[in-house]
Design a protein around this motif. Structure first.
Motif, PDB file in Angstrom:
ATOM      1  N   ARG A 186      43.883  45.820  34.702  1.00  0.00           N
ATOM      2  CA  ARG A 186      43.906  45.134  33.401  1.00  0.00           C
ATOM      3  C   ARG A 186      42.834  45.638  32.456  1.00  0.00           C
ATOM      4  NH1 ARG A 186      43.065  39.305  35.221  1.00  0.00           N
ATOM      5  NH2 ARG A 186      41.878  39.378  33.314  1.00  0.00           N
ATOM      6  N   CYS A 187      41.916  46.455  32.971  1.00  0.00           N
ATOM      7  CA  CYS A 187      40.840  46.968  32.112  1.00  0.00           C
ATOM      8  C   CYS A 187      41.447  47.906  31.062  1.00  0.00           C
ATOM      9  CB  CYS A 187      39.816  47.729  32.961  1.00  0.00           C
ATOM     10  SG  CYS A 187      38.396  48.272  31.998  1.00  0.00           S
TER      11      CYS A 187
ATOM     12  N   VAL B 187      33.376  43.531  38.518  1.00  0.00           N
ATOM     13  CA  VAL B 187      34.715  43.465  39.092  1.00  0.00           C
ATOM     14  C   VAL B 187      34.750  42.417  40.194  1.00  0.00           C
ATOM     15  CG1 VAL B 187      36.418  44.694  40.491  1.00  0.00           C
ATOM     16  CG2 VAL B 187      35.273  45.849  38.604  1.00  0.00           C
TER      17      VAL B 187
ATOM     18  N   ILE C 203      34.546  38.827  38.579  1.00  0.00           N
ATOM     19  CA  ILE C 203      35.784  38.391  37.940  1.00  0.00           C
ATOM     20  C   ILE C 203      36.923  38.274  38.939  1.00  0.00           C
ATOM     21  CG2 ILE C 203      37.467  38.944  36.161  1.00  0.00           C
ATOM     22  CD1 ILE C 203      35.213  40.400  34.689  1.00  0.00           C
ATOM     23  N   ALA C 204      36.842  39.068  39.994  1.00  0.00           N
ATOM     24  CA  ALA C 204      37.899  39.036  41.010  1.00  0.00           C
ATOM     25  C   ALA C 204      37.783  37.747  41.819  1.00  0.00           C
ATOM     26  CB  ALA C 204      37.795  40.253  41.924  1.00  0.00           C
TER      27      ALA C 204
ATOM     28  N   GLY D 218      36.721  41.090  31.295  1.00  0.00           N
ATOM     29  CA  GLY D 218      37.909  40.477  31.867  1.00  0.00           C
ATOM     30  C   GLY D 218      38.779  39.806  30.816  1.00  0.00           C
TER      31      GLY D 218
ATOM     32  N   ARG E 108      44.225  44.574  41.029  1.00  0.00           N
ATOM     33  CA  ARG E 108      44.938  43.907  39.930  1.00  0.00           C
ATOM     34  C   ARG E 108      44.025  43.758  38.726  1.00  0.00           C
ATOM     35  NH1 ARG E 108      47.866  39.064  39.540  1.00  0.00           N
ATOM     36  NH2 ARG E 108      46.150  37.998  40.523  1.00  0.00           N
ATOM     37  N   LEU E 109      42.772  43.444  38.979  1.00  0.00           N
ATOM     38  CA  LEU E 109      41.817  43.254  37.899  1.00  0.00           C
ATOM     39  C   LEU E 109      41.538  44.567  37.169  1.00  0.00           C
ATOM     40  CD1 LEU E 109      39.773  41.579  36.349  1.00  0.00           C
ATOM     41  CD2 LEU E 109      38.081  42.269  38.039  1.00  0.00           C
TER      42      LEU E 109
END
Length: 106
Positions: A14-15, A26, A29-30, A105, A10-11
């Motif tokens: 969004r990049c 990653v 931020i995850a 992020g 999901r992260l």
DNA sequence: GAGATGACGGGCT
DNA sequence: AAGCCCGCCATCT
């Protein structure tokens, strides 16, 4: 699909185009507190992504700003081209300007 | 549950 | 600068 894989995918999805992020970034931020170590797991997830996935795995590179894959030969060339196609410029040492293309992020 | 694996990171040589 | 080693994490056997 495990919860970790879902969070990572999901992260990465969004990049934004023209931006890159590190494996450790990653993981961090995850939501993984041990990001620097979990980075390996992130790599494993990227490796298993099927062709045609909606996850922009090529925007994930190592902490030094270069395409890693540890020790492969032609794999990196494909990833590099995908990035350059989005406007990411590589320096003479094969690295990207982390300050300029790094994604946090948002 | 124990052992092996690897698209990593950081530190040391 | 380039390589080697060690530690840790999620996964798979």
């Amino acid at each position: 699909m495990t919860a970790f894989q879902t969070a990572v995918c999901r992260l990465v999805r969004r990049c934004p185009r023209g931006k890159v992020i590190s494996y450790g970034g990653v993981a961090a931020i995850a939501g993984n507190p041990r990001a620097a170590r979990a980075a390996r797991a992130v790599g494993a997830i990227m490796r298993d992504l099927p062709d045609g996935t909606d996850v922009p795995w090529w925007r994930v590179i190592n902490s030094r700003g270069e395409i890693s894959h540890r020790d492969i030969g032609h794999g990196p060339a494909i990833q590099r081209k995908l990035l350059e196609r989005e406007g990411v410029r590589f320096g003479g040492s094969g690295r990207v300007d982390w300050e300029r293309y790094g994604w946090s992020g948002e």
